[in-house]
Design a protein around this motif. Structure first.
Motif, PDB file in Angstrom:
ATOM      1  N   THR A  93       4.029  18.752   2.236  1.00 53.98           N
ATOM      2  CA  THR A  93       3.078  18.663   3.555  1.00 53.98           C
ATOM      3  C   THR A  93       3.105  17.750   3.861  1.00 53.98           C
ATOM      4  O   THR A  93       3.072  17.698   4.989  1.00 53.98           O
ATOM      5  N   TYR A  94       3.331  16.686   3.182  1.00 51.38           N
ATOM      6  CA  TYR A  94       2.677  14.909   3.761  1.00 51.38           C
ATOM      7  C   TYR A  94       4.159  14.847   3.114  1.00 51.38           C
ATOM      8  O   TYR A  94       4.931  14.509   2.419  1.00 51.38           O
ATOM      9  N   THR A  95       4.165  13.437   3.235  1.00 53.03           N
ATOM     10  CA  THR A  95       5.031  12.562   3.333  1.00 53.03           C
ATOM     11  C   THR A  95       4.256  10.477   3.304  1.00 53.03           C
ATOM     12  O   THR A  95       3.593  10.563   2.922  1.00 53.03           O
ATOM     13  N   LEU A  96       4.982  10.821   1.505  1.00 54.21           N
ATOM     14  CA  LEU A  96       4.264   9.436   0.920  1.00 54.21           C
ATOM     15  C   LEU A  96       4.785   7.847   2.275  1.00 54.21           C
ATOM     16  O   LEU A  96       6.749   7.935   1.808  1.00 54.21           O
ATOM     17  N   LEU A  97       4.372   7.359   1.987  1.00 56.83           N
ATOM     18  CA  LEU A  97       5.117   5.769   2.939  1.00 56.83           C
ATOM     19  C   LEU A  97       5.069   4.777   1.703  1.00 56.83           C
ATOM     20  O   LEU A  97       3.570   4.292   1.323  1.00 56.83           O
TER      21      LEU A  97
ATOM     22  N   TYR B 127       0.464  -1.393   0.170  1.00 60.12           N
ATOM     23  CA  TYR B 127      -0.161  -0.045   0.082  1.00 60.12           C
ATOM     24  C   TYR B 127       0.939   0.942  -0.427  1.00 60.12           C
ATOM     25  O   TYR B 127       1.514   1.148   0.650  1.00 60.12           O
ATOM     26  N   TRP B 128      -0.191   1.991  -0.677  1.00 56.74           N
ATOM     27  CA  TRP B 128       0.926   3.731  -0.673  1.00 56.74           C
ATOM     28  C   TRP B 128       0.203   4.543   0.060  1.00 56.74           C
ATOM     29  O   TRP B 128      -1.217   3.879  -0.016  1.00 56.74           O
ATOM     30  N   ALA B 129       0.307   5.413   1.059  1.00 56.66           N
ATOM     31  CA  ALA B 129      -0.486   6.149   2.294  1.00 56.66           C
ATOM     32  C   ALA B 129       0.073   6.967   1.666  1.00 56.66           C
ATOM     33  O   ALA B 129       1.850   7.788   2.169  1.00 56.66           O
ATOM     34  N   LEU B 130      -0.195   8.777   1.629  1.00 60.33           N
ATOM     35  CA  LEU B 130       0.202   9.889   2.159  1.00 60.33           C
ATOM     36  C   LEU B 130      -0.155  10.012   3.786  1.00 60.33           C
ATOM     37  O   LEU B 130      -1.385  10.464   4.035  1.00 60.33           O
ATOM     38  N   VAL B 131       1.055  10.987   4.490  1.00 61.96           N
ATOM     39  CA  VAL B 131       0.588  10.857   6.054  1.00 61.96           C
ATOM     40  C   VAL B 131       0.904  12.533   6.167  1.00 61.96           C
ATOM     41  O   VAL B 131       1.952  13.036   5.186  1.00 61.96           O
ATOM     42  N   LYS B 132       0.531  13.252   6.916  1.00 63.85           N
ATOM     43  CA  LYS B 132       0.731  14.440   7.370  1.00 63.85           C
ATOM     44  C   LYS B 132       1.977  14.886   7.913  1.00 63.85           C
ATOM     45  O   LYS B 132       2.292  15.765   7.953  1.00 63.85           O
ATOM     46  N   ASN B 133       1.963  13.841   9.284  1.00 66.35           N
ATOM     47  CA  ASN B 133       3.521  13.739   9.800  1.00 66.35           C
ATOM     48  C   ASN B 133       4.134  13.152  10.210  1.00 66.35           C
ATOM     49  O   ASN B 133       4.372  11.824   9.759  1.00 66.35           O
ATOM     50  N   MET B 134       5.763  12.869   9.107  1.00 63.62           N
ATOM     51  CA  MET B 134       7.057  12.291   8.885  1.00 63.62           C
ATOM     52  C   MET B 134       6.921  11.529   9.820  1.00 63.62           C
ATOM     53  O   MET B 134       7.093  11.641  11.021  1.00 63.62           O
ATOM     54  N   PRO B 135       7.167  10.010  10.192  1.00 61.75           N
ATOM     55  CA  PRO B 135       7.047   8.952  11.406  1.00 61.75           C
ATOM     56  C   PRO B 135       8.371   9.992  11.570  1.00 61.75           C
ATOM     57  O   PRO B 135       9.388   9.943  11.419  1.00 61.75           O
ATOM     58  N   GLN B 136       8.693   9.303  13.183  1.00 58.37           N
ATOM     59  CA  GLN B 136      10.297   9.514  13.302  1.00 58.37           C
ATOM     60  C   GLN B 136      10.761   8.296  13.056  1.00 58.37           C
ATOM     61  O   GLN B 136      12.231   9.476  12.203  1.00 58.37           O
ATOM     62  N   ASP B 137      10.647   7.361  12.511  1.00 57.09           N
ATOM     63  CA  ASP B 137      11.546   6.752  11.944  1.00 57.09           C
ATOM     64  C   ASP B 137      11.519   6.147  10.117  1.00 57.09           C
ATOM     65  O   ASP B 137      10.451   6.310  10.018  1.00 57.09           O
TER      66      ASP B 137
ATOM     67  N   SER C  62     -12.406  10.450  -0.068  1.00 62.81           N
ATOM     68  CA  SER C  62     -11.056   9.756  -0.174  1.00 62.81           C
ATOM     69  C   SER C  62     -10.477  10.219   1.074  1.00 62.81           C
ATOM     70  O   SER C  62     -10.219  10.612   1.541  1.00 62.81           O
ATOM     71  N   ILE C  63      -9.881   9.387   1.576  1.00 63.22           N
ATOM     72  CA  ILE C  63      -8.381   9.130   2.398  1.00 63.22           C
ATOM     73  C   ILE C  63      -7.394   8.525   0.917  1.00 63.22           C
ATOM     74  O   ILE C  63      -7.942   7.752  -0.330  1.00 63.22           O
ATOM     75  N   SER C  64      -5.945   9.416   1.426  1.00 63.31           N
ATOM     76  CA  SER C  64      -5.032   8.678   0.848  1.00 63.31           C
ATOM     77  C   SER C  64      -3.739   7.259   0.821  1.00 63.31           C
ATOM     78  O   SER C  64      -2.928   7.702   1.507  1.00 63.31           O
ATOM     79  N   LEU C  65      -5.402   6.611   0.993  1.00 59.93           N
ATOM     80  CA  LEU C  65      -4.554   4.805   0.883  1.00 59.93           C
ATOM     81  C   LEU C  65      -4.907   4.379  -0.439  1.00 59.93           C
ATOM     82  O   LEU C  65      -6.023   3.742  -0.512  1.00 59.93           O
ATOM     83  N   HIS C  66      -3.752   4.172  -0.735  1.00 58.08           N
ATOM     84  CA  HIS C  66      -3.980   3.580  -2.117  1.00 58.08           C
ATOM     85  C   HIS C  66      -3.589   2.217  -2.539  1.00 58.08           C
ATOM     86  O   HIS C  66      -2.154   1.729  -1.989  1.00 58.08           O
ATOM     87  N   ALA C  67      -4.070   0.648  -2.567  1.00 61.74           N
ATOM     88  CA  ALA C  67      -3.691   0.038  -2.598  1.00 61.74           C
ATOM     89  C   ALA C  67      -2.407  -0.810  -4.285  1.00 61.74           C
ATOM     90  O   ALA C  67      -2.843  -0.208  -5.307  1.00 61.74           O
ATOM     91  N   ARG C  68      -1.196  -0.028  -4.278  1.00 60.84           N
ATOM     92  CA  ARG C  68      -0.831  -0.117  -4.515  1.00 60.84           C
ATOM     93  C   ARG C  68      -0.456  -1.076  -5.777  1.00 60.84           C
ATOM     94  O   ARG C  68      -0.041  -1.260  -6.938  1.00 60.84           O
ATOM     95  N   HIS C  69       0.161  -2.016  -4.835  1.00 66.15           N
ATOM     96  CA  HIS C  69       1.243  -3.989  -5.797  1.00 66.15           C
ATOM     97  C   HIS C  69       0.784  -4.879  -5.581  1.00 66.15           C
ATOM     98  O   HIS C  69       0.417  -4.565  -4.593  1.00 66.15           O
ATOM     99  N   LEU C  70       0.340  -5.576  -6.089  1.00 67.02           N
ATOM    100  CA  LEU C  70      -0.099  -7.254  -5.498  1.00 67.02           C
ATOM    101  C   LEU C  70       0.274  -7.643  -6.617  1.00 67.02           C
ATOM    102  O   LEU C  70       0.180  -8.347  -7.619  1.00 67.02           O
ATOM    103  N   SER C  71       0.897  -9.355  -6.209  1.00 64.64           N
ATOM    104  CA  SER C  71       1.182 -10.704  -6.525  1.00 64.64           C
ATOM    105  C   SER C  71       1.247 -11.201  -6.102  1.00 64.64           C
ATOM    106  O   SER C  71       0.872 -11.922  -5.187  1.00 64.64           O
ATOM    107  N   PHE C  72       0.958 -12.465  -6.698  1.00 73.01           N
ATOM    108  CA  PHE C  72       0.880 -14.013  -6.590  1.00 73.01           C
ATOM    109  C   PHE C  72       0.327 -14.514  -7.844  1.00 73.01           C
ATOM    110  O   PHE C  72       0.284 -13.989  -8.449  1.00 73.01           O
ATOM    111  N   ILE C  73       0.384 -16.020  -7.600  1.00 77.61           N
ATOM    112  CA  ILE C  73      -0.042 -17.226  -8.374  1.00 77.61           C
ATOM    113  C   ILE C  73      -0.710 -17.440  -8.719  1.00 77.61           C
ATOM    114  O   ILE C  73      -2.089 -17.425  -8.162  1.00 77.61           O
TER     115      ILE C  73
END
Length: 231
Positions: A152-156, A99-109, A195-206
């Motif tokens: 303003t935002y951070t992409l995780l 998933y990709w998420a755009l968040v308001k405050n950058m996490p500490q780590d 919406s909320i800025s949460l996006h199911a970006r990649h998926l892989s499977f057999i």
């Protein structure tokens, strides 16, 4: 919340005789609910019926879901055999989901694994994260990596180790990094389209039938902030 998809603008990411994968828009519900709004599953059925001139009812199996305000990859089964096998793949976590998420405050780590205990509140349809186990809670684990810092935002990028109700939303909110537009979990303002800025970006499977590896990427929504992400 406005429903975006219909059979004419459906974003199909992959399809064959056994499965079809689409890019869900914000506002689309995967399966019918108490709102009575047309679900994405019915839209996909209409798309298949029209494209292949199918007489009678179209079989389509719902394999998994995304929250209504979330966007991204959703897989449906076009045969009962594929549905059974895909259900097992998702149940046994034999898929790779990012998933990709755009968040308001950058996490500490810049990169970390988050482990909490989530307790669901059925009344207001939320989940609350706790550091220690509480009665009725379930262990939740995910790993995130900072991909990009915007003004303003951070992409995780987020990889789930478990699949709990509102897990990403609740866990990121707990560490002080609520997802953009997610009023339920601490965002200051909503997104214009609900919406909320949460996006199911990649998926892989057999593949459930031909056993080949399927790897799919969903384009991000077309809005100003997502467009600022260097893809």
């Amino acid at each position: 919340m406005k429903i975006l998809s219909d059979k004419n603008n459906l974003q199909v990411l992959y399809e064959d005789n056994h499965i079809i994968v689409v890019n869900k828009g914000a506002g689309d519900i995967v399966q019918g609910d108490k709102t009575g709004d047309k679900p994405l599953s019915e839209v996909v059925k209409e798309y298949i019926k029209d494209k292949y001139n199918k007489p009678g009812a179209v079989f389509l199996g719902v394999v998994h879901r995304l929250d209504r305000p979330t966007t991204g990859i959703v897989v449906f089964a076009r045969t009962s055999k594929a549905l059974t096998r895909l259900n097992d793949l998702f149940k046994n976590r034999e898929t790779q989901k990012t998933y990709w998420a755009l968040v308001k405050n950058m996490p500490q780590d810049e990169k970390a694994t988050l482990v909490h205990y989530l307790k669901r509140n059925e009344k207001n349809n939320t989940s609350k994260a706790h550091i220690k186990e509480v009665p009725g809670s379930k262990k939740a684990s995910l790993e995130y990596t900072v991909l990009q810092k915007l003004n303003t935002y951070t992409l995780l990028e987020v990889n789930l180790h478990t699949g709990r109700h509102h897990q990403i939303r609740a866990q990121l909110s707990f560490i002080g990094s609520p997802i953009k537009g997610d009023l339920k979990y601490g965002a200051e303002r909503s997104n214009p389209d609900g919406s909320i800025s949460l996006h199911a970006r990649h998926l892989s499977f057999i593949h459930p039938v031909n056993k080949e590896l399927i790897a799919i990427t969903a384009p991000v929504p077309k809005d100003a902030v997502w467009s600022a992400v260097a893809l």
